[in-house]
Design a protein around this motif. Structure first.
Motif, PDB file in Angstrom:
ATOM      1  N   MET A   1       0.851  -1.182   0.000  1.00  0.00           N
ATOM      2  CA  MET A   1       0.000   0.000   0.000  1.00  0.00           C
ATOM      3  C   MET A   1       0.894   1.241   0.000  1.00  0.00           C
ATOM      4  O   MET A   1       1.899   1.280   0.691  1.00  0.00           O
ATOM      5  N   LEU A   2       0.513   2.235  -0.779  1.00  0.00           N
ATOM      6  CA  LEU A   2       1.427   3.324  -1.083  1.00  0.00           C
ATOM      7  C   LEU A   2       0.796   4.696  -0.874  1.00  0.00           C
ATOM      8  O   LEU A   2      -0.419   4.862  -0.980  1.00  0.00           O
ATOM      9  N   TYR A   3       1.660   5.663  -0.623  1.00  0.00           N
ATOM     10  CA  TYR A   3       1.271   7.071  -0.565  1.00  0.00           C
ATOM     11  C   TYR A   3       1.721   7.720  -1.863  1.00  0.00           C
ATOM     12  O   TYR A   3       2.911   7.707  -2.203  1.00  0.00           O
ATOM     13  N   LEU A   4       0.802   8.279  -2.618  1.00  0.00           N
ATOM     14  CA  LEU A   4       1.086   8.791  -3.954  1.00  0.00           C
ATOM     15  C   LEU A   4       1.050  10.317  -3.990  1.00  0.00           C
ATOM     16  O   LEU A   4       0.424  10.921  -4.864  1.00  0.00           O
ATOM     17  N   GLU A   5       1.751  10.954  -3.076  1.00  0.00           N
ATOM     18  CA  GLU A   5       1.695  12.410  -2.996  1.00  0.00           C
ATOM     19  C   GLU A   5       2.172  13.084  -4.283  1.00  0.00           C
ATOM     20  O   GLU A   5       1.729  14.193  -4.620  1.00  0.00           O
ATOM     21  N   ASP A   6       3.064  12.435  -5.024  1.00  0.00           N
ATOM     22  CA  ASP A   6       3.580  13.028  -6.258  1.00  0.00           C
ATOM     23  C   ASP A   6       2.559  13.020  -7.387  1.00  0.00           C
ATOM     24  O   ASP A   6       2.815  13.599  -8.448  1.00  0.00           O
ATOM     25  N   PHE A   7       1.418  12.366  -7.165  1.00  0.00           N
ATOM     26  CA  PHE A   7       0.398  12.305  -8.201  1.00  0.00           C
ATOM     27  C   PHE A   7      -0.533  13.515  -8.187  1.00  0.00           C
ATOM     28  O   PHE A   7      -1.376  13.658  -9.067  1.00  0.00           O
ATOM     29  N   VAL A   8      -0.410  14.372  -7.196  1.00  0.00           N
ATOM     30  CA  VAL A   8      -1.270  15.553  -7.123  1.00  0.00           C
ATOM     31  C   VAL A   8      -0.936  16.494  -8.272  1.00  0.00           C
ATOM     32  O   VAL A   8       0.229  16.824  -8.506  1.00  0.00           O
ATOM     33  N   ARG A   9      -1.965  16.896  -9.004  1.00  0.00           N
ATOM     34  CA  ARG A   9      -1.805  17.881 -10.070  1.00  0.00           C
ATOM     35  C   ARG A   9      -2.358  19.218  -9.598  1.00  0.00           C
ATOM     36  O   ARG A   9      -3.448  19.296  -9.033  1.00  0.00           O
ATOM     37  N   GLY A  10      -1.592  20.274  -9.852  1.00  0.00           N
ATOM     38  CA  GLY A  10      -1.997  21.589  -9.387  1.00  0.00           C
ATOM     39  C   GLY A  10      -3.109  22.196 -10.224  1.00  0.00           C
ATOM     40  O   GLY A  10      -3.466  21.703 -11.296  1.00  0.00           O
ATOM     41  N   LEU A  11      -3.658  23.269  -9.693  1.00  0.00           N
ATOM     42  CA  LEU A  11      -4.726  24.003 -10.370  1.00  0.00           C
ATOM     43  C   LEU A  11      -4.125  25.247 -11.034  1.00  0.00           C
ATOM     44  O   LEU A  11      -3.121  25.777 -10.580  1.00  0.00           O
ATOM     45  N   PRO A  12      -4.721  25.748 -12.120  1.00  0.00           N
ATOM     46  CA  PRO A  12      -5.966  25.269 -12.745  1.00  0.00           C
ATOM     47  C   PRO A  12      -5.782  23.922 -13.436  1.00  0.00           C
ATOM     48  O   PRO A  12      -4.658  23.507 -13.717  1.00  0.00           O
ATOM     49  N   CYS A  13      -6.880  23.254 -13.681  1.00  0.00           N
ATOM     50  CA  CYS A  13      -6.858  21.888 -14.197  1.00  0.00           C
ATOM     51  C   CYS A  13      -6.528  21.866 -15.692  1.00  0.00           C
ATOM     52  O   CYS A  13      -7.333  22.273 -16.524  1.00  0.00           O
ATOM     53  N   GLY A  14      -5.342  21.395 -16.007  1.00  0.00           N
ATOM     54  CA  GLY A  14      -4.925  21.317 -17.408  1.00  0.00           C
ATOM     55  C   GLY A  14      -5.741  20.340 -18.225  1.00  0.00           C
ATOM     56  O   GLY A  14      -5.911  20.521 -19.436  1.00  0.00           O
ATOM     57  N   TRP A  15      -6.251  19.302 -17.567  1.00  0.00           N
ATOM     58  CA  TRP A  15      -7.040  18.310 -18.303  1.00  0.00           C
ATOM     59  C   TRP A  15      -8.341  18.918 -18.816  1.00  0.00           C
ATOM     60  O   TRP A  15      -8.784  18.600 -19.921  1.00  0.00           O
ATOM     61  N   LEU A  16      -8.947  19.778 -18.024  1.00  0.00           N
ATOM     62  CA  LEU A  16     -10.176  20.435 -18.470  1.00  0.00           C
ATOM     63  C   LEU A  16      -9.878  21.315 -19.685  1.00  0.00           C
ATOM     64  O   LEU A  16     -10.666  21.361 -20.635  1.00  0.00           O
ATOM     65  N   ASN A  17      -8.745  21.980 -19.672  1.00  0.00           N
ATOM     66  CA  ASN A  17      -8.367  22.814 -20.809  1.00  0.00           C
ATOM     67  C   ASN A  17      -8.173  21.976 -22.066  1.00  0.00           C
ATOM     68  O   ASN A  17      -8.576  22.375 -23.169  1.00  0.00           O
ATOM     69  N   LEU A  18      -7.583  20.793 -21.913  1.00  0.00           N
ATOM     70  CA  LEU A  18      -7.422  19.900 -23.068  1.00  0.00           C
ATOM     71  C   LEU A  18      -8.778  19.488 -23.632  1.00  0.00           C
ATOM     72  O   LEU A  18      -8.941  19.349 -24.847  1.00  0.00           O
ATOM     73  N   ALA A  19      -9.736  19.285 -22.738  1.00  0.00           N
ATOM     74  CA  ALA A  19     -11.066  18.869 -23.184  1.00  0.00           C
ATOM     75  C   ALA A  19     -11.803  20.005 -23.887  1.00  0.00           C
ATOM     76  O   ALA A  19     -12.447  19.800 -24.927  1.00  0.00           O
ATOM     77  N   THR A  20     -11.712  21.222 -23.342  1.00  0.00           N
ATOM     78  CA  THR A  20     -12.482  22.337 -23.899  1.00  0.00           C
ATOM     79  C   THR A  20     -11.864  22.915 -25.166  1.00  0.00           C
ATOM     80  O   THR A  20     -12.492  23.720 -25.853  1.00  0.00           O
ATOM     81  N   THR A  21     -10.641  22.521 -25.488  1.00  0.00           N
ATOM     82  CA  THR A  21     -10.002  23.004 -26.716  1.00  0.00           C
ATOM     83  C   THR A  21      -9.971  21.942 -27.812  1.00  0.00           C
ATOM     84  O   THR A  21      -9.262  22.101 -28.799  1.00  0.00           O
ATOM     85  N   CYS A  22     -10.735  20.874 -27.609  1.00  0.00           N
ATOM     86  CA  CYS A  22     -10.776  19.814 -28.620  1.00  0.00           C
ATOM     87  C   CYS A  22     -11.782  20.183 -29.707  1.00  0.00           C
ATOM     88  O   CYS A  22     -12.422  21.232 -29.675  1.00  0.00           O
ATOM     89  N   ARG A  23     -11.946  19.284 -30.680  1.00  0.00           N
ATOM     90  CA  ARG A  23     -12.837  19.550 -31.811  1.00  0.00           C
ATOM     91  C   ARG A  23     -14.084  18.664 -31.803  1.00  0.00           C
ATOM     92  O   ARG A  23     -14.717  18.468 -32.832  1.00  0.00           O
ATOM     93  N   LYS A  24     -14.416  18.132 -30.658  1.00  0.00           N
ATOM     94  CA  LYS A  24     -15.629  17.320 -30.581  1.00  0.00           C
ATOM     95  C   LYS A  24     -16.860  18.172 -30.889  1.00  0.00           C
ATOM     96  O   LYS A  24     -16.905  19.370 -30.595  1.00  0.00           O
ATOM     97  N   ASP A  25     -17.870  17.527 -31.457  1.00  0.00           N
ATOM     98  CA  ASP A  25     -19.084  18.254 -31.841  1.00  0.00           C
ATOM     99  C   ASP A  25     -19.794  18.889 -30.646  1.00  0.00           C
ATOM    100  O   ASP A  25     -20.446  19.926 -30.786  1.00  0.00           O
ATOM    101  N   ASN A  26     -19.651  18.246 -29.484  1.00  0.00           N
ATOM    102  CA  ASN A  26     -20.379  18.750 -28.309  1.00  0.00           C
ATOM    103  C   ASN A  26     -19.501  19.578 -27.379  1.00  0.00           C
ATOM    104  O   ASN A  26     -19.853  19.816 -26.225  1.00  0.00           O
ATOM    105  N   VAL A  27     -18.329  20.014 -27.844  1.00  0.00           N
ATOM    106  CA  VAL A  27     -17.407  20.730 -26.965  1.00  0.00           C
ATOM    107  C   VAL A  27     -18.017  22.031 -26.435  1.00  0.00           C
ATOM    108  O   VAL A  27     -17.704  22.465 -25.316  1.00  0.00           O
ATOM    109  N   HIS A  28     -18.915  22.638 -27.228  1.00  0.00           N
ATOM    110  CA  HIS A  28     -19.548  23.882 -26.762  1.00  0.00           C
ATOM    111  C   HIS A  28     -20.354  23.661 -25.483  1.00  0.00           C
ATOM    112  O   HIS A  28     -20.474  24.565 -24.650  1.00  0.00           O
TER     113      HIS A  28
END
Length: 292
Positions: A1-28
């Motif tokens: 069992m492990l402590y994964l403190e290095d897995f914390v990603r800071g804010l703002p959330c870069g993953w959300l930015n990747l999603a909102t800048t994609c070309r999916k039809d429903n991105v709006h």
């Protein structure tokens, strides 16, 4: 069992930015709620640390399908991040349970179907083994106990303070082993924290799974020794010595090896299964072919 403190990603959330800048039809549709999502992400750590507080129902119910879609059918740039977190984490045992297999799935610690606002929030996605995944599933909070069922390995070092100890008992009459499991505490814990760990272990059915693992691994050694003559103690010690002393018992395999080495009767019995040297089959000649 492990402590994964290095897995914390800071804010703002870069993953959300990747999603909102994609070309999916429903991105709006995602862009329209992105500001609300951005406001929720800073609340996440507080939710996890206040594990005795039951989560309120999501405000994103009408967007559930959309948000889960961006996880399950992520755009290419986001999918690369998801795959990296799922496969390139450098872990060789499950941080939730200690299963000695490389975790190859991602757990939504706060379940995405109930709280879809955290579907693509990286800190909610934890590498996990496929044995834990169906057990944890959509479970999060126990009303009767008044607490979250599980410990978040990214935000808590509590699981890392414990090790598994496996005791091997062996019946010389039946030539059969039995296995028992306890937790060893290596560091001081706070009030109620021992019970939190036990609750976590119980809800993931870890004890039953460890005993099944021991039974299977013992049979594997039986099979190997019945087919080939080698020094079992040496083989076990070699594997154990590859693991730092302080890490032994963090996963099931090292705890099993220590337990087996501590039972001379079990090891002697397994050694007795070895074929005589004269009975060893000839090693077949293998022709090596060049690959063009």
């Amino acid at each position: 069992m492990l402590y994964l403190e290095d897995f914390v990603r800071g804010l703002p959330c870069g993953w959300l930015n990747l999603a909102t800048t994609c070309r999916k039809d429903n991105v709006h549709e995602l862009i329209a709620i992105s500001e609300e999502l951005t406001e929720r992400y800073p609340l996440y750590e507080g939710i996890i640390r206040n594990y005795r507080v039951e989560l309120e129902a999501t405000d994103f119910d009408e967007h559930r399908e959309l948000l889960v879609h961006y996880y399950e059918k992520a755009p290419a740039s986001l999918n690369r991040e998801l795959l990296f977190r799922r496969n390139e984490h450098g872990l060789y045992s499950c941080p939730f349970c200690g299963n000695p297999k490389k975790p190859d799935t991602l757990d939504h610690f706060i379940p995405k179907d109930q709280w879809p606002e955290y579907s693509i929030f990286p800190n909610n996605l934890v590498p996990q083994c496929r044995s834990c995944a169906p057990i944890k599933g959509e479970n999060y909070y126990c009303v009767d106990a008044g607490t979250a069922k599980f410990i978040h390995p990214i935000y808590s070092d509590l699981l890392q303070k414990f090790r598994f100890k496996i005791t091997v008992a062996f019946s010389c009459e039946t030539n059969r082993p039995s296995f028992s499991v306890v937790l060893r505490k290596l560091q001081v814990t706070g009030d109620g924290e021992d019970q939190r760990v036990i609750f976590h272990i119980k809800n993931l059915k870890v004890k039953q799974r460890i005993i099944k693992f021991c039974q299977d691994d013992y049979r594997r050694w039986q099979t190997r020794l019945s087919k080939r003559r080698f020094d079992l103690r040496g083989a076990l010690l070699q594997r154990l010595n590859e693991i730092p002393q302080n890490d032994r018992g963090r996963d099931w395999k090292s705890a099993f090896i220590e337990g087996l080495l501590n039972n001379e009767d079990a090891v002697d019995y397994l050694h007795s299964l070895r074929p005589n040297a004269m009975d060893q089959p000839l090693v077949p000649i293998v022709e090596e072919l060049e690959l063009e």
